[in-house]
Write an enzyme that holds these catalytic residues in place. Sequence first.
Site, PDB file in Angstrom:
ATOM      1  N   SER A 144       0.831  -1.192   0.000  1.00 15.02           N
ATOM      2  CA  SER A 144       0.000   0.000   0.000  1.00 15.02           C
ATOM      3  C   SER A 144       0.875   1.254   0.000  1.00 15.02           C
ATOM      4  CB  SER A 144      -0.944  -0.054   1.202  1.00 15.02           C
ATOM      5  OG  SER A 144      -1.915   0.946   1.147  1.00 15.02           O
ATOM      6  N   ASP A 178      -5.639  -2.728  -3.196  1.00  9.10           N
ATOM      7  CA  ASP A 178      -4.629  -2.521  -2.163  1.00  9.10           C
ATOM      8  C   ASP A 178      -4.271  -3.845  -1.479  1.00  9.10           C
ATOM      9  OD1 ASP A 178      -3.310  -1.811   0.279  1.00  9.10           O
ATOM     10  OD2 ASP A 178      -4.188   0.187   0.138  1.00  9.10           O
TER      11      ASP A 178
END
Length: 278
Positions: free
Chosen positions: A45, A202
Site C-alpha cells: 500500500s 490494495d
Amino acid sequence: MAGTLPRFDQLVFSGGGLRCFWQGGFLDEVRDVIGLEPDRLAGVSGGAMTLVGFMSRRGPQVLDVMCDRFADRDTNIAWDSMGEDGLTPHQRMYREAMAQVIDDHVLRDVAEGRPAQILIGHPPVHKAPKWSGSAAAVAYEAELHSVGSPHFSWAEKFGVTTTFVNANQAARDGTLLDLVCAAATIPPVFEPPLWNGKPVIDGGMSDQAPMPDPHEGETLVMLTRVYDGLEPVEGRFYIQPGAETPADKIDFTDPQKLRDTWDAGVEDGRRFLKENGY
C-alpha cells in the site's frame, strides 16, 4: 555509541496511506545511527512509497512533493474535475506526485538496490473489480478493528489473492511508477488498474505487514498505527507510532498534517534511539 539492537536482515513497510510519512521521519532519524542496511525489503500500500524513498534516500523529497501537490486543495471531492477524476482527485494526484519523485536516479537506485518486493492484491471477482474490491474493503475494515493486528485471516476466505512483485525488476523495466500506484489502490475511491492482466486492489487488505520472500533473519516492521492486539513474534521488531498520526489516511487537503506526521516520526525515532542505548 553501540546500542542494544540486532542487525536487521529485513525491513517491512506497512500500509496506511499518508500515515506512512511517519515511517519516513522515523527512518530518516535512525537509519544511519543504527546502520540499517537490510538484505531484503518489502512494502504494501502506501508503504511502497516509503520503500522507494528509503532505497533512494529521497524520503524528504517525497514529503515536499506531496505537500506541494496538496497546497491548493481545500476539499477531497473533485468538484473542479469530476469528468476527469470521478468523485475524488486522489488517484490522479498520487500518480502525478509519484511521477515527479520516480525519476531516472530513483529507478537506478531501486533497480540496483537490495532485493525489494511490493505486495498487491486482486479482488475476488475480476469482472466487477471496483465493486468486489469495495466489498473486500468493508471486510478488511471489520477485521482490522476486531483483531487489532496488522495480519489478517479473512482475505483468502473472501477470495482476495495477492502477488508479491519484484520492485527491482519493475524499476529495470520502467514500470515502478505503475507498481507503486497500483499498490495503493483503495476501492471504491480508486479505479482498479491491471497488473499482468489482473485487476489490482490494495494489498494491505490482505496483510498490512507482509514478510519478504524468502523470509529469513531479524525483521524490523514499520507500522503506521497503534495495534491493540499486536502479539510479539520471535525475530520481529514491530515499531508503531507513539500516538495517532496527525495525517489521515487519504486526506489530500492539509500539507501541514503531512509535515507534522513526518516530525512525529522523527520524535519517535529519537525516543527509540535513546531507549535502545544510542
